[in-house]
Design a protein around this motif. Structure first.
Motif, short mmCIF file in Angstrom:
data_model
loop_
_atom_site.label_atom_id
_atom_site.label_comp_id
_atom_site.label_asym_id
_atom_site.label_seq_id
_atom_site.Cartn_x
_atom_site.Cartn_y
_atom_site.Cartn_z
N ARG A 1 -6.41 5.90 -7.20
CA ARG A 1 -5.52 5.69 -5.92
C ARG A 1 -6.11 4.74 -4.71
N ALA A 2 -5.12 4.40 -4.15
CA ALA A 2 -5.66 3.70 -2.77
C ALA A 2 -5.28 4.66 -1.67
N GLY A 3 -6.41 5.36 -1.04
CA GLY A 3 -6.13 6.42 -0.20
C GLY A 3 -5.59 5.91 1.25
N LEU A 4 -4.99 6.71 1.97
CA LEU A 4 -4.34 6.54 3.12
C LEU A 4 -5.64 6.58 4.26
N TYR A 5 -6.71 7.34 3.89
CA TYR A 5 -7.89 7.28 4.79
C TYR A 5 -9.02 7.02 3.73
N GLY B 1 -2.48 -4.78 -16.99
CA GLY B 1 -1.23 -4.81 -16.46
C GLY B 1 -1.14 -3.94 -15.04
N LEU B 2 -2.05 -2.76 -15.09
CA LEU B 2 -2.16 -2.09 -13.73
C LEU B 2 -2.69 -2.97 -12.93
N ALA B 3 -3.75 -3.70 -12.66
CA ALA B 3 -4.39 -4.59 -12.08
C ALA B 3 -3.32 -5.76 -11.34
N ALA B 4 -2.49 -6.20 -12.41
CA ALA B 4 -1.46 -6.99 -11.92
C ALA B 4 -0.25 -6.29 -11.19
N ILE B 5 0.10 -4.90 -11.21
CA ILE B 5 0.68 -4.31 -10.43
C ILE B 5 0.10 -4.07 -9.03
N ARG B 6 -1.20 -3.90 -9.15
CA ARG B 6 -1.67 -3.71 -7.78
C ARG B 6 -1.87 -4.98 -6.93
N ARG B 7 -1.89 -6.24 -7.59
CA ARG B 7 -1.75 -7.59 -7.02
C ARG B 7 -0.37 -7.72 -6.47
N GLN B 8 0.71 -7.61 -7.28
CA GLN B 8 1.88 -7.69 -7.02
C GLN B 8 2.30 -7.05 -5.69
N PHE B 9 2.02 -5.81 -5.56
CA PHE B 9 2.42 -5.09 -4.43
C PHE B 9 1.41 -4.92 -3.44
N ASN B 10 0.40 -5.60 -3.46
CA ASN B 10 -0.50 -5.63 -2.35
C ASN B 10 -1.43 -4.35 -2.29
N VAL B 11 -1.61 -3.68 -3.38
CA VAL B 11 -2.20 -2.34 -3.19
C VAL B 11 -3.85 -2.59 -2.61
#
Length: 461
Positions: A115-119, A14-24
């Motif tokens: 997390r998907a970092g800013l840097y 489910g978390l992977a799907a959220i990442r895909r949906q919001f282009n993380v």
């Protein structure tokens, strides 16, 4: 608090799907990683040596992207807060590959599984992070706090620091902290009270990873050490904002206060929750009595947050005083440049202003573009957080269809009732007229669908 055992990896999926949906973003482009590797090797040459000063950091135990370190000293009756902020601009140049990618991201995105970092990590968790026992470039803002808690920016400099300890909110002891830490926090909180500030911090609904496929869904109230630490950022950000406003430049964080109609609705909510709010008492005065550990108070605090409207960023405009109503002050974001794009530019502007230098034109130009960029990032982050909670709630309740629960009504509007379950840290909606905030009702679960991240309740009986 409730622990989820994700034995079927449904939460991970489910978390992977959220990442895909919001282009993380899953990773950084090769060109950005290469630029970051090169930048991480850049040696500071414009920084004073302040490695002999006893700076410490105070953060969640697992944090590695450390934006702030601090030390405190006395100056007569005043306290000097030396707040070292990661010098991200030393590593990131205007228009370079790292900068362009950061403008696309806006903020660091946090999810329970990472997390998907800013840097890139080589900077955010390495060369630019104020980790303990290693020399790091920083911008030190010195804020003078008088006996009444009023904050004034006394100076700013680029410097090399060496943090002596990485302290954690849940384990820190008073003996670990500077001698005047409690006094500094007390003064700043007293100043907040006098100027009518109303920072509303109800318990947050969170999903935390415990390891071994286990997660917990909980309402997490802020620890006292976290509250005190927040006062350091608060005082520094207010002092920096005042200095920028006086220099007729800057980027400010603003938030309106609830209008009179919203206040009247809140009075109705308080009565429904069984809270005594005297007619002659303002909302700010009433909020000071609230205890987030009390479920009725927490429900009211959530109602206040919803009634206040959202915060946003605005650049300096002649004749306009930018105002953050909950802070009761002009306010800026400058203390988290590893996690928020806007802070890097506010730090650069404040460093220039504090030293009598002109603000770089590229910084002034960025102030005009950043509000839209940060608004998109804030909206995305809020949607991701809500979807993560929805996923965890659906997983927790899956297989319990037909079960009845006790719940408390926290809000009522044209869409029905917003409720909080009494036995589980779950907030949901249910249709049905008649009830008011504070009423207890029985509800039945009719559907829990993790794929849709949706739970449906109906009135029981």
């Amino acid at each position: 608090m409730k622990t989820l055992i994700d034995s079927t990896h449904a939460l991970i999926g489910g978390l992977a799907a959220i990442r895909r949906q919001f282009n993380v973003p899953e990773q950084f482009p090769p060109a950005v990683l290469a630029a970051a590797d090169s930048a991480a090797r850049r040696q500071p040459t414009a920084h004073a040596d302040r490695t002999d000063r006893p700076f410490v950091t105070l953060d969640p135990a697992t944090s590695t992207d450390l934006d702030q370190a601090f030390m405190i000293e006395r100056s007569g009756n005043d306290l000097l807060l030396h707040y070292a902020i990661a010098d991200v601009a030393w590593f990131v140049g205007d228009g370079d590959a790292i900068d362009r990618e950061a403008w696309q991201r806006g903020t660091t995105i946090y999810l329970p599984d990472g997390r998907a970092g800013l840097y890139p990590p080589v900077l955010a968790e390495g060369a630019a992070s104020l980790l303990p026992a290693v020399a790091r470039p920083a911008v030190i803002f010195t804020t003078r706090i008088d006996g009444d808690g009023n904050a004034r920016l006394d100076g700013a400099e680029r410097a090399i620091i060496r943090s002596s300890a990485k302290l954690a909110y849940d384990t820190v002891k008073a003996s670990d902290l500077p001698a005047d830490f409690d006094e500094l926090a007390r003064r700043i909180e007293a100043a907040e009270s006098r100027r009518g500030a109303a920072r509303v911090d109800p318990p947050e609904q969170e999903v935390d990873a415990l390891g071994d496929g286990r997660y917990q869904l909980l309402f997490r109230p802020r620890l006292r050490s976290e509250e005190q630490n927040a006062t350091l950022s608060l005082a520094s950000n207010i002092a920096i904002a005042d200095a920028l406003l006086a220099a007729r430049t800057g980027l400010f964080r603003v938030m309106p206060e609830p209008d009179e109609q919203a206040v009247q609705r809140l009075r109705q909510s308080a009565r429904a929750l069984g809270l005594s709010w005297p007619e002659m008492e303002t909302l700010v005065q009433f909020e000071k009595k609230l205890d987030p550990a009390d479920s009725r108070h927490a429900a009211f605090m959530l109602a206040v947050r919803r009634a206040s409207g959202g915060a946003s960023y605005v650049p300096y405009r002649d004749g306009i005083v930018p105002w953050h109503a909950p802070m009761a002050a002009t306010y800026a974001h400058a203390t988290a440049p590893l996690r928020r794009l806007a802070d890097r530019y506010v730090v650069r502007a404040a460093l220039a202003v504090a030293n009598g230098q002109p603000v770089p034109p590229e910084v002034s130009a960025a102030f005009e573009e950043l509000p839209a960029v940060m608004a998109r990032a804030d909206a995305r982050d809020g949607q991701i957080d809500r979807n993560v909670i929805d996923l965890a709630e659906a997983l927790m309740l899956q297989g319990s269809e037909g079960t009845t629960f006790d719940a408390v009504v926290t809000d009522a509007d044209e869409h029905g009732l917003r409720i909080q379950l009494c036995e589980l840290p779950i907030v949901a909606r249910v249709r049905g007229p008649g009830e008011k905030p504070g009423d207890r009702i029985r509800i039945k679960l009719t559907s829990a669908d993790p794929l849709q991240r949706r739970i449906i309740f109906e009135r029981a009986g």
